[in-house]
Motif scaffolding. Structure first.
Motif, PDB file in Angstrom:
ATOM      1  N   LEU A  69       0.796  -1.083   0.069  1.00  0.00           N
ATOM      2  CA  LEU A  69       0.111  -0.095   0.190  1.00  0.00           C
ATOM      3  C   LEU A  69       0.811   1.110   0.113  1.00  0.00           C
ATOM      4  O   LEU A  69       0.588   2.254  -0.697  1.00  0.00           O
ATOM      5  CB  LEU A  69      -0.965   0.037   1.252  1.00  0.00           C
ATOM      6  CG  LEU A  69      -1.805  -1.221   1.436  1.00  0.00           C
ATOM      7  CD1 LEU A  69      -3.060  -0.861   2.387  1.00  0.00           C
ATOM      8  CD2 LEU A  69      -2.745  -1.483   0.019  1.00  0.00           C
ATOM      9  N   CYS A  70       2.007   1.256   0.848  1.00  0.00           N
ATOM     10  CA  CYS A  70       2.883   2.323   0.735  1.00  0.00           C
ATOM     11  C   CYS A  70       3.613   2.430  -0.550  1.00  0.00           C
ATOM     12  O   CYS A  70       3.627   3.439  -1.307  1.00  0.00           O
ATOM     13  CB  CYS A  70       3.927   2.167   1.850  1.00  0.00           C
ATOM     14  SG  CYS A  70       3.576   2.179   3.447  1.00  0.00           S
ATOM     15  N   PHE A  71       4.017   1.286  -1.348  1.00  0.00           N
ATOM     16  CA  PHE A  71       4.686   1.521  -2.554  1.00  0.00           C
ATOM     17  C   PHE A  71       3.668   1.929  -3.574  1.00  0.00           C
ATOM     18  O   PHE A  71       3.988   2.935  -4.285  1.00  0.00           O
ATOM     19  CB  PHE A  71       5.083  -0.146  -3.023  1.00  0.00           C
ATOM     20  CG  PHE A  71       5.391  -0.176  -4.327  1.00  0.00           C
ATOM     21  CD1 PHE A  71       6.699   0.659  -4.791  1.00  0.00           C
ATOM     22  CD2 PHE A  71       4.806  -0.706  -5.224  1.00  0.00           C
ATOM     23  CE1 PHE A  71       7.242   0.466  -6.159  1.00  0.00           C
ATOM     24  CE2 PHE A  71       5.278  -0.788  -6.562  1.00  0.00           C
ATOM     25  CZ  PHE A  71       6.424  -0.320  -7.072  1.00  0.00           C
ATOM     26  N   VAL A  72       2.398   1.574  -3.646  1.00  0.00           N
ATOM     27  CA  VAL A  72       1.477   2.102  -4.363  1.00  0.00           C
ATOM     28  C   VAL A  72       1.163   3.540  -4.440  1.00  0.00           C
ATOM     29  O   VAL A  72       0.995   4.131  -5.369  1.00  0.00           O
ATOM     30  CB  VAL A  72      -0.075   1.108  -4.536  1.00  0.00           C
ATOM     31  CG1 VAL A  72      -1.033   1.660  -5.306  1.00  0.00           C
ATOM     32  CG2 VAL A  72       0.386  -0.343  -5.070  1.00  0.00           C
ATOM     33  N   THR A  73       1.051   3.992  -3.118  1.00  0.00           N
ATOM     34  CA  THR A  73       0.582   5.280  -2.779  1.00  0.00           C
ATOM     35  C   THR A  73       1.838   6.327  -3.411  1.00  0.00           C
ATOM     36  O   THR A  73       1.632   7.207  -4.183  1.00  0.00           O
ATOM     37  CB  THR A  73       0.413   5.622  -1.418  1.00  0.00           C
ATOM     38  OG1 THR A  73      -0.280   4.705  -0.932  1.00  0.00           O
ATOM     39  CG2 THR A  73       0.041   6.962  -1.084  1.00  0.00           C
ATOM     40  N   ALA A  74       2.989   5.966  -2.988  1.00  0.00           N
ATOM     41  CA  ALA A  74       4.173   6.761  -3.605  1.00  0.00           C
ATOM     42  C   ALA A  74       4.299   6.702  -4.946  1.00  0.00           C
ATOM     43  O   ALA A  74       4.624   7.683  -5.607  1.00  0.00           O
ATOM     44  CB  ALA A  74       5.535   6.250  -2.644  1.00  0.00           C
ATOM     45  N   LEU A  75       4.194   5.421  -5.391  1.00  0.00           N
ATOM     46  CA  LEU A  75       4.494   5.173  -7.026  1.00  0.00           C
ATOM     47  C   LEU A  75       3.381   5.997  -7.688  1.00  0.00           C
ATOM     48  O   LEU A  75       3.884   6.693  -8.648  1.00  0.00           O
ATOM     49  CB  LEU A  75       4.291   3.711  -7.182  1.00  0.00           C
ATOM     50  CG  LEU A  75       4.261   3.164  -8.832  1.00  0.00           C
ATOM     51  CD1 LEU A  75       5.882   3.286  -9.276  1.00  0.00           C
ATOM     52  CD2 LEU A  75       3.714   1.990  -8.988  1.00  0.00           C
ATOM     53  N   PHE A  76       2.148   6.024  -7.514  1.00  0.00           N
ATOM     54  CA  PHE A  76       0.959   6.537  -8.394  1.00  0.00           C
ATOM     55  C   PHE A  76       1.240   8.036  -8.347  1.00  0.00           C
ATOM     56  O   PHE A  76       1.245   9.071  -9.139  1.00  0.00           O
ATOM     57  CB  PHE A  76      -0.310   6.209  -8.114  1.00  0.00           C
ATOM     58  CG  PHE A  76      -0.400   5.071  -8.792  1.00  0.00           C
ATOM     59  CD1 PHE A  76      -0.947   5.033 -10.127  1.00  0.00           C
ATOM     60  CD2 PHE A  76      -0.337   3.586  -8.212  1.00  0.00           C
ATOM     61  CE1 PHE A  76      -1.200   3.833 -11.081  1.00  0.00           C
ATOM     62  CE2 PHE A  76      -0.605   2.293  -9.112  1.00  0.00           C
ATOM     63  CZ  PHE A  76      -1.102   2.625 -10.184  1.00  0.00           C
ATOM     64  N   HIS A  77       1.824   8.620  -6.825  1.00  0.00           N
ATOM     65  CA  HIS A  77       1.771  10.004  -6.873  1.00  0.00           C
ATOM     66  C   HIS A  77       3.254  10.583  -7.482  1.00  0.00           C
ATOM     67  O   HIS A  77       2.890  11.573  -8.157  1.00  0.00           O
ATOM     68  CB  HIS A  77       1.825  10.213  -5.111  1.00  0.00           C
ATOM     69  CG  HIS A  77       1.857  11.622  -5.011  1.00  0.00           C
ATOM     70  ND1 HIS A  77       1.026  12.509  -5.509  1.00  0.00           N
ATOM     71  CD2 HIS A  77       2.288  12.393  -3.780  1.00  0.00           C
ATOM     72  CE1 HIS A  77       1.105  13.966  -4.707  1.00  0.00           C
ATOM     73  NE2 HIS A  77       1.587  13.799  -3.735  1.00  0.00           N
ATOM     74  N   HIS A  78       4.046   9.659  -7.515  1.00  0.00           N
ATOM     75  CA  HIS A  78       5.399  10.133  -8.100  1.00  0.00           C
ATOM     76  C   HIS A  78       5.115  10.170  -9.677  1.00  0.00           C
ATOM     77  O   HIS A  78       5.448  11.089 -10.183  1.00  0.00           O
ATOM     78  CB  HIS A  78       6.417   9.131  -7.605  1.00  0.00           C
ATOM     79  CG  HIS A  78       7.725   9.639  -8.094  1.00  0.00           C
ATOM     80  ND1 HIS A  78       8.587  10.704  -7.600  1.00  0.00           N
ATOM     81  CD2 HIS A  78       8.596   9.257  -8.949  1.00  0.00           C
ATOM     82  CE1 HIS A  78       9.620  10.548  -8.021  1.00  0.00           C
ATOM     83  NE2 HIS A  78       9.811   9.876  -9.132  1.00  0.00           N
ATOM     84  N   ALA A  79       4.470   9.102 -10.150  1.00  0.00           N
ATOM     85  CA  ALA A  79       4.158   9.223 -11.378  1.00  0.00           C
ATOM     86  C   ALA A  79       3.712  10.169 -11.825  1.00  0.00           C
ATOM     87  O   ALA A  79       3.842  10.786 -12.904  1.00  0.00           O
ATOM     88  CB  ALA A  79       3.526   7.715 -11.766  1.00  0.00           C
ATOM     89  N   GLN A  80       2.272  10.767 -11.157  1.00  0.00           N
ATOM     90  CA  GLN A  80       1.489  11.720 -11.836  1.00  0.00           C
ATOM     91  C   GLN A  80       2.407  12.950 -11.913  1.00  0.00           C
ATOM     92  O   GLN A  80       2.145  13.947 -12.581  1.00  0.00           O
ATOM     93  CB  GLN A  80       0.235  11.621 -11.173  1.00  0.00           C
ATOM     94  CG  GLN A  80      -0.148  11.855  -9.883  1.00  0.00           C
ATOM     95  CD  GLN A  80      -0.268  13.388  -9.453  1.00  0.00           C
ATOM     96  OE1 GLN A  80      -0.314  14.311 -10.496  1.00  0.00           O
ATOM     97  NE2 GLN A  80       0.281  13.750  -8.335  1.00  0.00           N
ATOM     98  N   LEU A  81       2.993  13.212 -10.788  1.00  0.00           N
ATOM     99  CA  LEU A  81       3.662  14.567 -10.621  1.00  0.00           C
ATOM    100  C   LEU A  81       4.957  14.582 -11.584  1.00  0.00           C
ATOM    101  O   LEU A  81       4.945  15.724 -12.080  1.00  0.00           O
ATOM    102  CB  LEU A  81       4.306  14.501  -9.322  1.00  0.00           C
ATOM    103  CG  LEU A  81       3.410  14.679  -7.852  1.00  0.00           C
ATOM    104  CD1 LEU A  81       4.477  14.510  -6.680  1.00  0.00           C
ATOM    105  CD2 LEU A  81       3.094  16.149  -7.969  1.00  0.00           C
ATOM    106  N   GLY A  82       5.497  13.576 -11.869  1.00  0.00           N
ATOM    107  CA  GLY A  82       6.465  13.577 -13.091  1.00  0.00           C
ATOM    108  C   GLY A  82       5.792  13.920 -14.469  1.00  0.00           C
ATOM    109  O   GLY A  82       6.379  14.603 -15.486  1.00  0.00           O
ATOM    110  N   MET A  83       4.501  12.829 -14.727  1.00  0.00           N
ATOM    111  CA  MET A  83       3.946  13.153 -16.008  1.00  0.00           C
ATOM    112  C   MET A  83       3.524  14.478 -16.086  1.00  0.00           C
ATOM    113  O   MET A  83       3.308  15.283 -17.149  1.00  0.00           O
ATOM    114  CB  MET A  83       2.921  11.956 -16.011  1.00  0.00           C
ATOM    115  CG  MET A  83       3.060  10.826 -16.177  1.00  0.00           C
ATOM    116  SD  MET A  83       4.165  10.666 -17.824  1.00  0.00           S
ATOM    117  CE  MET A  83       3.003  10.908 -18.878  1.00  0.00           C
TER     118      MET A  83
END
Lengths: 126, 131
Positions: A69-83
């Protein structure tokens, strides 16, 4: 006649104290993803070719579930910030840019919730 | 916007490729690729919520030669973005800005991501008897 000083005029207009919000969130999620992505790679390797029972046992372990759950939260947040940064840099038409930005945010939210619910569903099922 | 006759920088068609610029654009390319990869990850994770049959179908898809090829690409992208991301974090705290250091760490990122990808797949490649 302009009666305000330059400082007074600038006050409250800009992004004072909020301008670094995006930058900070990107770094915070990046730091979180250093251990989390290594854990994810190791987990993916260990789950290569695994059957459902093996995965079920794995995700049912509390530590794995919490880290997922931590991984998914950080991953999607990071990905959309980068995109967001990439879209803002390369897409110049205002309509296309805003459309892509909204689509990115929506997809990230849907993806994150799908992952979270799916992980919880399997982990909490008997 | 005013007429766009202004000079743009850098002029890519006359810009000599350097380790710094190549690593920089690869950080974006791998980042976008990994963002796309989150959707494949979502497919895999959610398939388990649909039961054993759906999960084992997604496992078989990822375990096919094409799936493994895609995963191999994501492995490289992740290692690259991971290593260069750490390089960026050092810059964020004001470290490693000397040109010589910037070039050296750039090469370190390139070599690490290639070697780590190869090591990962040699040790864990299914057809070599690993995981």
């Amino acid at each position: 006649m302009e009666m305000q000083s330059h400082l007074a005029r600038a006050r409250g207009l800009g992004s004072t104290k909020h301008g670094v919000g995006h930058w900070w969130a990107q770094r915070l999620t990046a730091v979180a993803l250093i251990p989390l992505s290594l854990w994810a790679v190791a987990s993916a390797i260990s789950l290569g070719g695994a059957d459902y029972a093996t995965y079920h046992a794995w995700i049912s372990e509390l530590g794995n579930l919490v880290l997922m759950l931590c991984f998914v939260t950080a991953l999607f947040h990071h990905a959309q910030l980068g995109m967001q940064v990439v879209i803002e840099d390369y897409v110049h038409g205002e309509t296309a840019k805003v459309t892509l930005l909204i689509a990115t945010k929506f997809i990230a939210i849907i993806g994150a919730f799908s992952c979270i619910v799916a992980a919880l569903k399997v982990a909490l099922s008997g | 916007m005013a007429a766009a006759n202004r000079p743009l920088s850098p002029h890519l068609q006359v810009y000599r490729p350097q380790i710094t610029s190549i690593i920089s654009i690869l950080h974006r390319i791998t980042g976008v690729a990994l963002a796309g990869g989150t959707l494949l990850f979502t497919y895999w994770l959610t398939s388990a919520a649909y039961g054993a049959e759906a999960f084992e179908r997604s496992q078989a898809l990822l375990g096919s030669w094409f799936g493994l090829l895609v995963l191999c690409g994501f492995t490289f992208s992740l290692y690259f973005h991971f290593a260069n991301g750490i390089r960026h974090l050092f810059w964020d705290v004001g470290q490693g800005f000397e040109m010589e250091t910037v070039r050296r760490t750039g090469w370190m990122v390139a070599i690490f991501s290639v070697v780590a990808t190869i090591v990962t797949w040699i040790f864990f490649c299914p057809w070599l008897g690993g995981a």
